[in-house]
Design a protein around this motif. Structure first.
Motif, PDB file in Angstrom:
ATOM      1  N   GLY A  27     -27.351   2.928  29.357  1.00 14.34           N
ATOM      2  CA  GLY A  27     -26.086   3.643  29.288  1.00 14.34           C
ATOM      3  C   GLY A  27     -26.162   5.046  28.729  1.00 14.34           C
ATOM      4  N   HIS A  28     -27.352   5.563  28.474  1.00 11.34           N
ATOM      5  CA  HIS A  28     -27.458   6.930  27.984  1.00 11.34           C
ATOM      6  C   HIS A  28     -27.210   7.930  29.109  1.00 11.34           C
ATOM      7  N   ARG A  29     -26.562   9.028  28.768  1.00 15.22           N
ATOM      8  CA  ARG A  29     -26.376  10.135  29.699  1.00 15.22           C
ATOM      9  C   ARG A  29     -27.615  11.018  29.596  1.00 15.22           C
ATOM     10  N   LEU A  30     -28.296  11.200  30.713  1.00 21.68           N
ATOM     11  CA  LEU A  30     -29.643  11.752  30.665  1.00 21.68           C
ATOM     12  C   LEU A  30     -29.753  13.046  31.461  1.00 21.68           C
ATOM     13  N   THR A  31     -30.334  14.057  30.828  1.00 19.74           N
ATOM     14  CA  THR A  31     -30.740  15.292  31.484  1.00 19.74           C
ATOM     15  C   THR A  31     -32.251  15.226  31.687  1.00 19.74           C
ATOM     16  N   VAL A  32     -32.753  15.671  32.837  1.00 17.65           N
ATOM     17  CA  VAL A  32     -34.179  15.541  33.121  1.00 17.65           C
ATOM     18  C   VAL A  32     -34.754  16.867  33.621  1.00 17.65           C
ATOM     19  N   TRP A  33     -36.044  17.059  33.316  1.00 17.35           N
ATOM     20  CA  TRP A  33     -36.813  18.169  33.863  1.00 17.35           C
ATOM     21  C   TRP A  33     -38.189  17.656  34.235  1.00 17.35           C
ATOM     22  N   ASN A  34     -38.709  18.128  35.357  1.00 18.77           N
ATOM     23  CA  ASN A  34     -40.068  17.809  35.773  1.00 18.77           C
ATOM     24  C   ASN A  34     -40.637  19.008  36.508  1.00 18.77           C
ATOM     25  N   ARG A  35     -41.937  19.241  36.352  1.00 17.73           N
ATOM     26  CA  ARG A  35     -42.553  20.392  37.022  1.00 17.73           C
ATOM     27  C   ARG A  35     -42.368  20.307  38.533  1.00 17.73           C
ATOM     28  N   SER A  36     -42.493  19.099  39.094  1.00 14.92           N
ATOM     29  CA  SER A  36     -42.195  18.894  40.521  1.00 14.92           C
ATOM     30  C   SER A  36     -40.763  18.384  40.623  1.00 14.92           C
ATOM     31  N   PRO A  37     -39.860  19.145  41.193  1.00 10.16           N
ATOM     32  CA  PRO A  37     -38.438  18.782  41.152  1.00 10.16           C
ATOM     33  C   PRO A  37     -38.090  17.520  41.931  1.00 10.16           C
ATOM     34  N   GLU A  38     -38.983  17.064  42.812  1.00 10.19           N
ATOM     35  CA  GLU A  38     -38.661  15.869  43.602  1.00 10.19           C
ATOM     36  C   GLU A  38     -38.389  14.666  42.712  1.00 10.19           C
ATOM     37  N   ALA A  39     -39.160  14.530  41.634  1.00 12.30           N
ATOM     38  CA  ALA A  39     -38.964  13.389  40.738  1.00 12.30           C
ATOM     39  C   ALA A  39     -37.597  13.462  40.058  1.00 12.30           C
ATOM     40  N   SER A  40     -37.176  14.664  39.671  1.00  9.47           N
ATOM     41  CA  SER A  40     -35.846  14.834  39.079  1.00  9.47           C
ATOM     42  C   SER A  40     -34.758  14.504  40.088  1.00  9.47           C
ATOM     43  N   ALA A  41     -34.962  14.917  41.325  1.00  7.38           N
ATOM     44  CA  ALA A  41     -33.960  14.660  42.365  1.00  7.38           C
ATOM     45  C   ALA A  41     -33.774  13.167  42.584  1.00  7.38           C
ATOM     46  N   ARG A  42     -34.865  12.403  42.538  1.00  7.10           N
ATOM     47  CA  ARG A  42     -34.742  10.950  42.728  1.00  7.10           C
ATOM     48  C   ARG A  42     -33.881  10.336  41.636  1.00  7.10           C
ATOM     49  N   LEU A  43     -34.039  10.804  40.399  1.00 11.94           N
ATOM     50  CA  LEU A  43     -33.239  10.243  39.305  1.00 11.94           C
ATOM     51  C   LEU A  43     -31.801  10.732  39.336  1.00 11.94           C
ATOM     52  N   SER A  44     -31.564  11.874  39.984  1.00  7.96           N
ATOM     53  CA  SER A  44     -30.189  12.367  40.050  1.00  7.96           C
ATOM     54  C   SER A  44     -29.288  11.402  40.805  1.00  7.96           C
ATOM     55  N   HIS A  45     -29.857  10.620  41.710  1.00  9.37           N
ATOM     56  CA  HIS A  45     -29.064   9.628  42.442  1.00  9.37           C
ATOM     57  C   HIS A  45     -28.593   8.502  41.519  1.00  9.37           C
ATOM     58  N   ARG A  46     -29.213   8.397  40.345  1.00 11.27           N
ATOM     59  CA  ARG A  46     -28.794   7.391  39.369  1.00 11.27           C
ATOM     60  C   ARG A  46     -27.935   7.995  38.267  1.00 11.27           C
ATOM     61  N   GLY A  47     -27.600   9.269  38.403  1.00 11.66           N
ATOM     62  CA  GLY A  47     -26.709   9.900  37.437  1.00 11.66           C
ATOM     63  C   GLY A  47     -27.371  10.861  36.487  1.00 11.66           C
ATOM     64  N   ALA A  48     -28.704  10.999  36.531  1.00 11.20           N
ATOM     65  CA  ALA A  48     -29.378  11.974  35.678  1.00 11.20           C
ATOM     66  C   ALA A  48     -29.084  13.386  36.170  1.00 11.20           C
TER      67      ALA A  48
END
Length: 316
Positions: A27-48
């Protein structure tokens, strides 16, 4: 820090991805960063919420976790322009969970003080499946009050949390644990080669090992992959070789001799030269099989001479 709080995670490799999933699931609200943005994009579908630069996370979250590959990656994310510690961020908390050297960690600590950021060293013991199962161990050192403020977030990641000191103690504990894991794997590989040279069935032998005094959670984790000849990495050969290098460097600084660790390190480096670096550290076994002149679990080791770069599961 309370449940359903704001947090940030930087570094979405195998371990970072698993930690991110666990935080989102809790239930945490999560901000993410990754050198390759594809990994961040995948998590954005879960609300990151992805950000462009590491330093951007502070506008979204008061506590940031880094889970990165090595010293260079940590220094890049923390110290380079637009990094986590290149501008003042008073009161924020940085929880650094990578396996890095104590020297690199101390440099991060010094810059954190300049930035007003409270700093915890929090390396872990476990692999992505351990994270997802909720069994991760976290070794923490740093200011006790900062540790207590971060404890609810850490507890959402793993249940076994140990505060071991105020400075770089957690780094040394982590390296010592990895030396023991690698040494155990080296001995397990030797035991399998010996038992199979005398015709024993691998499954039956490993069941005996796990039921004996030497049985352990680690042996339990590795049993089925060893039976299946499955070398899919949960902890890669290259990753463990890197960690043992850090361990031996720390030992040299302290004028301590670690002969078993040095031997296993050499075996892992040999596995790397044979093209097995991206496979699990179970590759200690095929290296020994090849030295014994026996068929290997992974095609292409040593005298067999074929490429191993794409081998993950060898034929049964």
């Amino acid at each position: 820090m309370t449940p359903r709080s704001e947090a940030a995670l930087l570094g979405l490799g195998r371990m970072g991805q698993a930690v991110a999933e666990r935080l989102l699931d809790s239930g945490h609200r999560l901000t993410v960063w990754n050198r390759s943005p594809e990994a961040s994009a995948r998590l954005s579908h879960r609300g990151a919420r992805p950000v462009v630069a590491p330093g951007d996370v502070w506008s979204e979250a008061p506590i940031a976790i880094t889970f990165l590959a090595d010293d260079n990656a940590v220094e890049m994310v923390c110290l380079e322009p637009e990094g986590l510690l290149t501008a003042p961020h008073p009161g924020r908390i940085l929880v650094e969970m990578s396996t890095i050297s104590a020297e690199c960690s101390a440099r991060i600590a010094a810059r954190a003080i300049q930035s007003g950021v409270r700093y915890l060293r929090a390396p872990v013991s476990g692999n992505p499946s351990v994270v997802r199962a909720g069994n991760l161990s976290i070794i923490v050192s740093g200011d006790r009050r900062t540790y207590e403020d971060a404890l609810p977030l850490l507890s959402a990641i793993g249940p076994k949390i140990f505060h071991v000191g105020e400075t770089e103690e957690a780094r040394i504990v982590k390296l010592a644990l990895n030396a023991m894991i690698a040494g155990t794997m080296g001995l397990l590989a030797e035991a399998i080669v010996l038992s199979e040279a005398f015709g024993l069935d691998r499954r039956q032998f490993l069941e005996v090992v796990q039921g004996s005094a030497i049985g352990s959670p680690f042996v339990g984790y590795k049993m089925q992959p060893l039976i299946d000849r499955d070398y899919t990495a949960t902890f890669s050969t290259t990753g463990m070789a890197k960690d043992l290098g850090l361990t031996l460097d720390a030992a040299a600084t302290a004028l301590v001799s670690l002969p078993v660790t040095a031997l296993v390190s050499d075996q892992l480096r040999l596995a790397e030269t044979l093209g097995l670096g991206e496979l699990d550290m179970l590759t200690l076994l095929p290296v020994l099989q090849d030295r014994a002149g026996r068929p290997t679990d992974v095609p292409g080791v040593g005298r067999l001479g074929t490429s191993t770069s794409d081998a993950v599961r060898a034929p049964r």
